[in-house]
Design a protein around this motif. Structure first.
Motif, PDB file in Angstrom:
ATOM      1  N   ARG A 125       0.724  -1.278  -0.015  1.00  0.00           N
ATOM      2  CA  ARG A 125      -0.318  -0.119  -0.134  1.00  0.00           C
ATOM      3  C   ARG A 125       0.860   1.184   0.247  1.00  0.00           C
ATOM      4  O   ARG A 125       0.325   2.316  -0.468  1.00  0.00           O
ATOM      5  CB  ARG A 125      -0.795   0.138   1.230  1.00  0.00           C
ATOM      6  CG  ARG A 125      -2.013  -0.751   0.930  1.00  0.00           C
ATOM      7  CD  ARG A 125      -3.152  -0.754   2.164  1.00  0.00           C
ATOM      8  NE  ARG A 125      -4.169  -1.645   2.145  1.00  0.00           N
ATOM      9  CZ  ARG A 125      -5.266  -1.802   1.199  1.00  0.00           C
ATOM     10  NH1 ARG A 125      -5.139  -0.558   0.549  1.00  0.00           N
ATOM     11  NH2 ARG A 125      -5.957  -2.642   1.340  1.00  0.00           N
ATOM     12  N   LEU A 193      -5.657   4.974   4.413  1.00  0.00           N
ATOM     13  CA  LEU A 193      -5.470   4.205   3.454  1.00  0.00           C
ATOM     14  C   LEU A 193      -6.073   4.887   2.245  1.00  0.00           C
ATOM     15  O   LEU A 193      -5.429   4.580   0.786  1.00  0.00           O
ATOM     16  CB  LEU A 193      -6.558   2.859   3.366  1.00  0.00           C
ATOM     17  CG  LEU A 193      -5.781   1.893   4.660  1.00  0.00           C
ATOM     18  CD1 LEU A 193      -6.595   0.716   4.663  1.00  0.00           C
ATOM     19  CD2 LEU A 193      -4.541   1.582   4.347  1.00  0.00           C
ATOM     20  N   SER A 197      -3.774   5.464  -1.367  1.00  0.00           N
ATOM     21  CA  SER A 197      -4.299   5.268  -2.707  1.00  0.00           C
ATOM     22  C   SER A 197      -4.280   6.172  -3.638  1.00  0.00           C
ATOM     23  O   SER A 197      -3.989   6.088  -4.856  1.00  0.00           O
ATOM     24  CB  SER A 197      -5.719   4.732  -2.569  1.00  0.00           C
ATOM     25  OG  SER A 197      -6.464   5.704  -2.242  1.00  0.00           O
TER      26      SER A 197
END
Length: 280
Positions: A125, A193, A197
């Protein structure tokens, strides 16, 4: 999914700290000795907890809890440490309670593969960026949130809500960690997150994510921005128009001690300033 174990409320880094505090070989010996106690056996003097002695067991549990301060697992160990101290004159019961205090360590040793996979996903990630990976690890995201969001695409991250994450994870409220705190943890995880992204998205994918973000903003267009219409502003008495303009101008005084503007004063000798004093 059953009830989430207390070890799931730790982050990856905290889980590694707890695993390092009690090596697998030591914990295996502790578990084997306690199994004998459960079936009416006698505590072996060679048992790791028995060798520590009464005060040694207490110090050991406190040292383990100090590795993960402020967590539900630390509170669980501290609570049982008090009972271990109260029953120090009964070695069998004291060792059994110490074993129960260390049960979260057993859960973590059984899930080392899953923890390793989650740690690798953090690197994915972060898209290989060391600063982003450091930020993600420093956030101390709990394992239950990471497991629920594991492998979730960026589009789903923008669509899901913190309340949904908590419901899907089936986490339970703990002392000092109620529903509001759990939702706040899920919201912080989603926010982090989502930012990652966006930072790691390509040009075409970034446009799609921004469109999703814009759709989320359109849902709140009808919400009033400010309740100023309902606020009753108290009436304030003002002066007549032009009062400030017609008032005598105020000239700011120069810094320093005030002295008379006129060099002489009627009936007195000439005064002049010198060294901050008025002398004749």
């Amino acid at each position: 999914m059953g009830k989430v174990r207390i070890s799931k409320y730790l982050s990856i880094q905290q889980a590694k700290q707890l695993i390092a505090a009690v090596p697998e070989s030591d914990y295996g010996a502790i578990g084997e000795g306690v199994d004998a106690l459960r079936y009416g056996g006698v505590l072996d003097n060679a048992h790791p907890l028995a060798e520590l002695g009464a005060q040694g067991r207490i110090d050991f549990l406190r040292a383990v809890a100090a590795r993960i301060p402020g967590t539900p697992v630390a509170a669980h160990i501290a609570r049982l440490t008090v009972q271990v101290a109260m029953l120090a004159d009964k070695p069998e019961v004291s060792c059994l309670l110490a074993y129960y205090a260390l049960c979260p360590v057993e859960d973590l040793w059984r899930e080392t593969v899953e923890i390793t996979d989650l740690d690798l996903e953090q690197a994915v990630r972060s898209h290989g960026h060391p600063h982003r990976l450091r930020m993600l690890r420093a956030a101390n995201v709990p394992l239950w949130a990471l497991e629920e969001l594991q492998g979730m695409p960026a589009e789903a991250l923008w669509a899901i809500t913190p309340e949904t994450v908590v419901d899907l994870a089936e986490v339970s409220e703990l002392p000092g960690l109620g529903l509001d705190e759990l939702i706040a943890q899920a919201a912080g995880t989603l926010r982090l997150l989502r930012v990652l992204s966006l930072l790691g998205a390509g040009s075409s994918h970034l446009i799609e994510l921004l469109q999703l973000l814009d759709l989320g903003n359109d849902e709140t267009e009808e919400v009033p921005a400010s309740p100023i219409i309902d606020v009753q502003v108290p009436v304030r008495v003002c002066g007549p128009p032009g009062a400030l303009v017609l008032a005598e101008p105020r000239v700011p005084r120069a810094p320093g001690r005030a002295v008379p503007r006129r060099p002489t004063v009627e009936g007195r000798d000439r005064l002049r300033p010198r060294g901050g004093r008025l002398i004749a």
